[in-house]
Motif scaffolding. Structure first.
Motif, mmCIF file in Angstrom:
data_model
loop_
_atom_site.group_PDB
_atom_site.id
_atom_site.type_symbol
_atom_site.label_atom_id
_atom_site.label_comp_id
_atom_site.label_asym_id
_atom_site.label_seq_id
_atom_site.Cartn_x
_atom_site.Cartn_y
_atom_site.Cartn_z
ATOM 1 N N THR A 2 24.165 109.280 -30.855
ATOM 2 C CA THR A 2 22.834 109.660 -30.375
ATOM 3 C C THR A 2 21.816 109.006 -31.291
ATOM 4 N N HIS A 4 18.004 107.797 -32.203
ATOM 5 C CA HIS A 4 16.579 108.011 -31.966
ATOM 6 C C HIS A 4 15.798 106.866 -32.597
ATOM 7 N N GLU A 15 14.790 109.495 -27.866
ATOM 8 C CA GLU A 15 16.221 109.186 -27.811
ATOM 9 C C GLU A 15 16.401 107.851 -27.107
ATOM 10 N N PHE A 16 17.283 107.041 -27.665
ATOM 11 C CA PHE A 16 17.519 105.714 -27.091
ATOM 12 C C PHE A 16 18.639 105.775 -26.063
ATOM 13 N N GLU A 17 18.329 105.247 -24.890
ATOM 14 C CA GLU A 17 19.376 105.069 -23.882
ATOM 15 C C GLU A 17 19.184 103.711 -23.267
ATOM 16 N N PRO A 18 20.209 102.893 -23.233
ATOM 17 C CA PRO A 18 20.017 101.559 -22.658
ATOM 18 C C PRO A 18 19.858 101.622 -21.144
ATOM 19 N N PRO A 21 24.432 101.207 -18.832
ATOM 20 C CA PRO A 21 25.352 101.907 -19.730
ATOM 21 C C PRO A 21 26.249 100.927 -20.491
ATOM 22 N N VAL A 24 23.253 96.634 -24.397
ATOM 23 C CA VAL A 24 21.892 96.671 -24.934
ATOM 24 C C VAL A 24 21.364 95.250 -25.081
ATOM 25 N N SER A 58 28.517 100.687 -30.939
ATOM 26 C CA SER A 58 28.681 101.495 -29.727
ATOM 27 C C SER A 58 28.382 100.752 -28.430
ATOM 28 N N PHE A 59 27.740 99.594 -28.552
ATOM 29 C CA PHE A 59 27.326 98.897 -27.329
ATOM 30 C C PHE A 59 27.703 97.425 -27.393
ATOM 31 N N ASP A 221 15.827 96.085 -23.354
ATOM 32 C CA ASP A 221 15.863 97.427 -23.944
ATOM 33 C C ASP A 221 14.911 97.520 -25.136
ATOM 34 N N GLU A 344 21.031 106.583 -37.519
ATOM 35 C CA GLU A 344 20.756 106.914 -36.115
ATOM 36 C C GLU A 344 19.443 107.679 -35.978
#
Ligand code: AMP
Ligand code: ZN
Length: 458
Positions: A2, A4, A15-18, A21, A24, A58-59, A221, A344
């Motif tokens: 998670t 930020h 919160e970062f969300e690409p 999914p 990035v 993670s990406f 992103d 993070e």
């Protein structure tokens, strides 16, 4: 994970969300290559390298950092030095990559050059003209800021106030002072490309909009850079891209690093306090400089002085010191949760560093040999996220750290020796040379300056 991040557009941590999914895209405005990078220029490269390292865990990351190799400052450097533009840009691109490499910055996935994307820029400018967001005037093409309602949103500037307050001399071909150049004419001596508006060259802002689209798509992103780029550069990139793409979001998160100053003053040529990475890495280990750059939170200003460097050197002494004598296994261990949690949280590198020291302290207290190896592996893996303490442990102690003369002290001794030589006091000069040799420093007298290196370093 998670994550930020502080988004400049929303002015808060979110919160970062690409967009897609698992994937990035990130674009960082890179250097304009007419000079060596100074220590301030290194800050975004290093800070966003840490973000890239974190994201890659993670990406699937595609990270673009461009090269601005068409710009009036480059043209001016060519006139000043009498050297062809290509020679200047090639030299400083190579130096930039070398210098950032010395600071442990991993190469981006793509490093697009403006001169290789002129066709894409022309297409984007044509689209803006066709859609009514830009106009041609006297061989120039200008973006009409009044055509974009959101103009000023990123930098929180009110266009009406800007217009009212404008006192600058306005070029006659502009409808409004804030309208900015997308394309301008070139004289025969200047670099130029054929276009629907005659032979000319692009403005700086359109370069990034076109390169970001080409390599990362219409919506990216993360868009990053130094704080000074928020206005006008990023405001203008946003306007161009949103308008060319019918209002599609250009960048979902805008990240900006704070400024680095030297001894509480701005770095500037006129003050003569510009510190070039290219020079610094000759006498200071790259990871000391890197750690010093990460010692403050990236959004805070960073005051650069000898103490910042000295304390970074000591921090590395502590980390390498706790690893000393342990045969750390090559296979990667998992990074420490506290270090990850700090990063993070909007890349809180000072907090991550204190978590790393915690690991070092615990390692020092551990006696069981197997446990020591395990803890050392975690310490290494956690440091790797910050790009520090990855070198050979013994080389650190023979080459740049512990208890050795600091670079400034070496320099002071060399000055003392040169003064003695100028005064023909050769006994005093030799005594200083011996003192340096005893501290493991070899010096070489060149035609214009004395160079030095630590024995055992290369
Ligand atoms: P430039 O080559 O001038 O476009 O700068 C390259 C990058 O360095 C940009 O992201 C700038 O925002 C950044 N930058 C320039 N000076 C400083 C400074 N003193 N502190 C931090 N970042 C800087
Ligand atoms: Zn840019």
């Amino acid at each position: 994970m998670t994550l930020h991040l502080h988004d400049t557009l929303r002015r808060k941590k979110v919160e970062f969300e690409p967009l897609k999914p698992g994937k990035v895209t990130m674009y960082l405005c890179g250097p304009t290559v007419y000079n060596y990078a100074h220590i301030g220029n290194a800050r975004p490269a290093v800070v966003f390298d840490v973000l890239a390292r974190l994201l890659r865990r993670s990406f699937e990351l595609k990270f673009a950092r461009n090269i601005t190799d068409v710009d009036d400052k480059i043209n001016a450097a060519s006139v000043e030095t009498g050297k062809p533009i290509d020679e200047i840009t090639a030299r400083y691109i190579e130096a930039y990559n070398e210098d950032m490499g010395a600071l442990g910055v991993q190469p981006p996935d793509v490093q697009p050059r403006a001169t290789e994307h002129i066709a894409e820029m022309v297409v984007m400018i044509e689209t803006l003209v066709d859609k009514g967001f830009a106009y041609e005037a006297e061989g120039h093409v200008l973006f009409d800021v009044s055509s974009f309602d959101d103009y000023g949103k990123l930098s929180k500037r009110d266009l009406r106030e800007m217009l009212a307050g404008a006192r600058v001399e306005v070029a006659p071909y502009k409808r409004a002072p804030q309208d900015f150049v997308l394309w301008k004419p070139s004289t025969p001596e200047l670099p130029g490309w054929d276009s629907p508006w005659g032979r000319g060259r692009p403005g700086w802002h359109i370069e990034c909009s076109a390169m970001a689209e080409k390599h990362l798509g219409r919506t990216i992103d993360i868009h990053a850079g130094g704080q000074d780029l928020v206005f006008p550069h990023h405001e203008n990139e946003l306007a161009q891209s949103a308008c060319a793409h019918d209002g599609e979001v250009f960048a979902r998160y805008w990240l900006h690093n704070g400024f680095l100053g030297i001894d509480n003053t701005k770095m500037s040529k006129s003050l003569g306090n510009v510190m070039l990475v290219h020079d610094m890495v000759k006498t200071i280990p790259g990871e000391v400089i890197r750690l010093a750059l990460l010692s403050a939170h990236y959004r805070q200003p960073l005051d650069w002085n000898d103490d910042v460097l000295e304390s970074a050197r000591k921090m590395l002494d502590r980390i390498y010191g706790s690893l000393r004598g342990i045969d750390v296994p090559d296979e990667e261990a998992e990074a420490d949760a506290a270090v990850l949690a700090a990063l993070e949280d909007d890349l809180n590198t000072p907090k991550a560093l204190s978590a790393i020291f915690n690991l070092a302290r615990q390692l020092n207290k551990t006696e069981d040999e197997n446990e020591r190896v395990e803890r050392a592996a975690v310490l290494r893996a956690s440091s790797e996220l910050l790009g520090i303490a990855q070198g050979d442990i013994e080389a650190w102690f023979s080459g740049g750290g512990n208890g050795e003369l600091a670079a400034e002290d070496v320099e002071a001794l060399i000055d003392k020796r040169n003064k003695a030589r100028a005064e023909k006091d050769f006994a005093a000069a030799d005594a200083v040379r011996d003192e340096l040799a005893a501290a493991g420093i070899t010096i070489e007298d060149g035609a214009s300056a004395t160079r030095w290196r630590r024995d055992g370093s290369n």
